[in-house]
Enzyme design. Structure first.
Site, PDB file in Angstrom:
ATOM      1  N   ASP A 159       8.066  13.171  -6.455  1.00 26.31           N
ATOM      2  CA  ASP A 159       7.937  14.161  -7.532  1.00 26.31           C
ATOM      3  C   ASP A 159       9.313  14.697  -7.928  1.00 26.31           C
ATOM      4  O   ASP A 159       9.588  14.918  -9.102  1.00 26.31           O
ATOM      5  CB  ASP A 159       7.024  15.312  -7.078  1.00 26.31           C
ATOM      6  CG  ASP A 159       5.721  14.773  -6.520  1.00 26.31           C
ATOM      7  OD1 ASP A 159       5.026  14.070  -7.256  1.00 26.31           O
ATOM      8  OD2 ASP A 159       5.431  15.007  -5.332  1.00 26.31           O
ATOM      9  N   HIS A 187       1.702  18.320  -3.061  1.00 27.83           N
ATOM     10  CA  HIS A 187       1.788  17.065  -3.837  1.00 27.83           C
ATOM     11  C   HIS A 187       0.444  16.883  -4.538  1.00 27.83           C
ATOM     12  O   HIS A 187      -0.437  16.175  -4.057  1.00 27.83           O
ATOM     13  CB  HIS A 187       2.108  15.876  -2.926  1.00 27.83           C
ATOM     14  CG  HIS A 187       1.990  14.568  -3.648  1.00 27.83           C
ATOM     15  ND1 HIS A 187       2.855  14.175  -4.632  1.00 27.83           N
ATOM     16  CD2 HIS A 187       1.076  13.577  -3.550  1.00 27.83           C
ATOM     17  CE1 HIS A 187       2.489  13.004  -5.108  1.00 27.83           C
ATOM     18  NE2 HIS A 187       1.406  12.619  -4.474  1.00 27.83           N
TER      19      HIS A 187
HETATM   20  P1  NAX Z   1      -3.587   1.058  -0.835  1.00 30.71           P
HETATM   21  O1  NAX Z   1      -5.046   1.333  -0.962  1.00 30.71           O
HETATM   22  O2  NAX Z   1      -2.986  -0.104  -1.560  1.00 30.71           O
HETATM   23  O3  NAX Z   1      -3.229   0.885   0.707  1.00 30.71           O
HETATM   24  C1  NAX Z   1      -3.685   1.756   1.698  1.00 30.71           C
HETATM   25  C2  NAX Z   1      -3.826   0.950   2.963  1.00 30.71           C
HETATM   26  O4  NAX Z   1      -4.152   1.856   4.002  1.00 30.71           O
HETATM   27  C3  NAX Z   1      -4.928  -0.107   2.900  1.00 30.71           C
HETATM   28  O5  NAX Z   1      -4.383  -1.374   3.224  1.00 30.71           O
HETATM   29  C4  NAX Z   1      -5.935   0.382   3.950  1.00 30.71           C
HETATM   30  O6  NAX Z   1      -6.559  -0.696   4.616  1.00 30.71           O
HETATM   31  C5  NAX Z   1      -5.026   1.184   4.874  1.00 30.71           C
HETATM   32  N1  NAX Z   1      -5.739   2.163   5.706  1.00 30.71           N
HETATM   33  C6  NAX Z   1      -6.825   2.914   5.390  1.00 30.71           C
HETATM   34  N2  NAX Z   1      -7.193   3.653   6.451  1.00 30.71           N
HETATM   35  C7  NAX Z   1      -6.306   3.385   7.443  1.00 30.71           C
HETATM   36  C8  NAX Z   1      -6.168   3.833   8.780  1.00 30.71           C
HETATM   37  N3  NAX Z   1      -7.040   4.705   9.318  1.00 30.71           N
HETATM   38  N4  NAX Z   1      -5.162   3.341   9.517  1.00 30.71           N
HETATM   39  C9  NAX Z   1      -4.295   2.441   9.004  1.00 30.71           C
HETATM   40  N5  NAX Z   1      -4.391   1.959   7.740  1.00 30.71           N
HETATM   41  C10 NAX Z   1      -5.373   2.436   6.971  1.00 30.71           C
HETATM   42  O7  NAX Z   1      -2.848   2.425  -1.218  1.00 30.71           O
HETATM   43  P2  NAX Z   1      -1.314   2.645  -1.577  1.00 30.71           P
HETATM   44  O8  NAX Z   1      -1.126   2.477  -3.023  1.00 30.71           O
HETATM   45  O9  NAX Z   1      -0.467   1.871  -0.633  1.00 30.71           O
HETATM   46  O10 NAX Z   1      -1.186   4.219  -1.301  1.00 30.71           O
HETATM   47  C11 NAX Z   1      -1.270   4.733   0.001  1.00 30.71           C
HETATM   48  C12 NAX Z   1      -1.426   6.234  -0.021  1.00 30.71           C
HETATM   49  O11 NAX Z   1      -0.282   6.843  -0.616  1.00 30.71           O
HETATM   50  C13 NAX Z   1      -2.614   6.720  -0.854  1.00 30.71           C
HETATM   51  O12 NAX Z   1      -3.290   7.745  -0.140  1.00 30.71           O
HETATM   52  C14 NAX Z   1      -1.947   7.286  -2.096  1.00 30.71           C
HETATM   53  O13 NAX Z   1      -2.760   8.259  -2.726  1.00 30.71           O
HETATM   54  C15 NAX Z   1      -0.695   7.864  -1.500  1.00 30.71           C
HETATM   55  N6  NAX Z   1       0.405   8.180  -2.414  1.00 30.71           N
HETATM   56  C16 NAX Z   1       1.179   9.253  -2.112  1.00 30.71           C
HETATM   57  C17 NAX Z   1       2.276   9.609  -2.855  1.00 30.71           C
HETATM   58  C18 NAX Z   1       3.134  10.770  -2.494  1.00 30.71           C
HETATM   59  O14 NAX Z   1       4.070  11.066  -3.236  1.00 30.71           O
HETATM   60  N7  NAX Z   1       2.882  11.508  -1.400  1.00 30.71           N
HETATM   61  C19 NAX Z   1       2.616   8.845  -4.099  1.00 30.71           C
HETATM   62  C20 NAX Z   1       2.068   7.465  -4.102  1.00 30.71           C
HETATM   63  C21 NAX Z   1       0.665   7.342  -3.558  1.00 30.71           C
HETATM   64  O15 NAX Z   1      -0.244   7.708  -4.572  1.00 30.71           O
END
Ligand code: NAX
Length: 323
Positions: A159, A187
């Protein structure tokens, strides 16, 4: 090479994981003097995809990459790790209320907080990226009983970068000309990107833009940037999020180039309720994160900060039983 750093990445087969791992393995996060030992955590349905990612990491023959361990066991993933990047989280499914989302992620971050406490290096640095990042971090830190609260952070530096880029574009300056901007709070769409102390080439930012642009364009743009990206490309920000996570950890381990923004466990700075995971103006040096303490906040800024604090209090109250 002076030492090997063990780094856990959760959600390693996801979009952000894929955009992040190759850069970490090439040395972009910690520099060329650190060997890298990766511990990659995923859930069972994603293990095939993770195996593919591991094969690609091998195929890069990165000189710094000494070891890669894919696993579904948080205790194995976090054993002796120096850095933990908690990216994996449960996305909001159809018909899921905010409360359900908090609850589903609560289970993940309770388990991972305990596993970090039981297994990680005693000076582990933790960054929570998975959303809702601030409250997930709050759950993890409260379940990591043997670790200190200043070892846990959540990501708001993306951000910060978004806000810097918008202000630089508006003032026809370079991003490096922008100083002292800050993201306050959660966030989420209540975050407050603050320009009151920001400067561009040494000139007060608020002397270069109109108040209308600040309140009606800049603030909503930064708050809604993630949603705009989803609307444009059909998937959420991944490369910019990975880049932000790498910068966050590099700054924390070394120093930041001036002011940045990170969510940390509040000690009550600026009157924010202690214990909340809150984004502040930050400076990093010597491996430490310090809140910049001398910001002057007018009524407008204070109201915005109260609003985002209130949202974090409500999120905390919804998962209080997990703390
Ligand atoms: P994806 O859905 O592409 O990848 C998430 C991965 O996490 C998947 O491969 C899933 O199998 C895995 N997963 C789920 N539960 C799990 C667990 N208990 N243990 C280990 N792995 C697990 O999402 P992606 O685009 O990579 O985003 C990941 C996270 O980042 C999301 O929650 C998203 O909202 C968050 N974000 C946070 C941001 C920030 O600034 N703080 C910005 C970017 C993003 O939106």
């Amino acid at each position: 090479m002076s030492k090997t750093t063990r780094i856990a990445v959760t959600g390693a087969a996801g979009q952000i994981g894929y955009a992040m791992l190759f850069r970490i393995a090439s040395g972009e996060m910690l520099g060329a003097q650190h060997g890298i030992d990766l511990r990659l955590l995923e859930i069972p349905p994603a293990m095939d995809a993770l195996r593919g990612v591991v094969m690609e990491l091998e195929d890069c023959a990165f000189p710094l990459l000494e070891n890669v361990v894919p696993t579904t066991d948080p205790n194995e993933a976090f054993a002796d790790v120096d850095i933990a990047l908690l990216v994996g989280a449960r996305p909001r499914g159809a018909g899921m209320e905010r409360k359900d989302l908090l609850e589903a992620n609560g289970a993940i971050f309770t388990t991972q907080g305990k596993a970090l406490s039981d297994n990680a290096s005693r000076d582990v640095r933790v960054l929570v990226v998975g959303n809702p990042a601030n409250t997930n971090c709050l759950i993890a830190v409260n379940n990591a009983k043997t670790l200190a609260s200043n070892q846990f952070t959540a990501m708001t530096i993306l951000d910060h970068h978004r806000a810097v880029a918008q202000l630089a574009q508006k003032t026809r300056a370079h991003v490096q000309d922008v100083r002292n901007l800050a993201i306050w709070g959660n966030h989420s769409s209540t975050m407050f990107p603050e320009l009151h102390s920001a400067t561009v080439k040494g000139i007060d930012a608020l002397d270069l833009v109109t108040m209308n642009w600040y309140t009606d364009e800049f603030i909503p743009c930064v708050q809604q940037r993630g949603a705009q990206i989803i609307q444009a490309k059909g998937t959420s920000s991944a490369a910019s999020a990975a880049n932000a996570a790498i910068d966050h950890m590099r700054y924390w381990c070394t120093e930041s180039p001036g002011t940045t923004s990170m969510s940390i466990v509040s000690q009550g700075e600026y009157g924010i309720e202690s214990g909340l995971v809150f984004s502040y103006p930050i400076v990093c040096h010597g491996g430490q994160i310090d809140v910049i303490q001398d910001r002057v906040l007018d009524d407008f800024a204070q109201q915005r900060i109260k609003l985002t604090e209130q949202e974090l209090i409500e999120e905390r109250d919804a998962i209080r039983h997990l703390l």
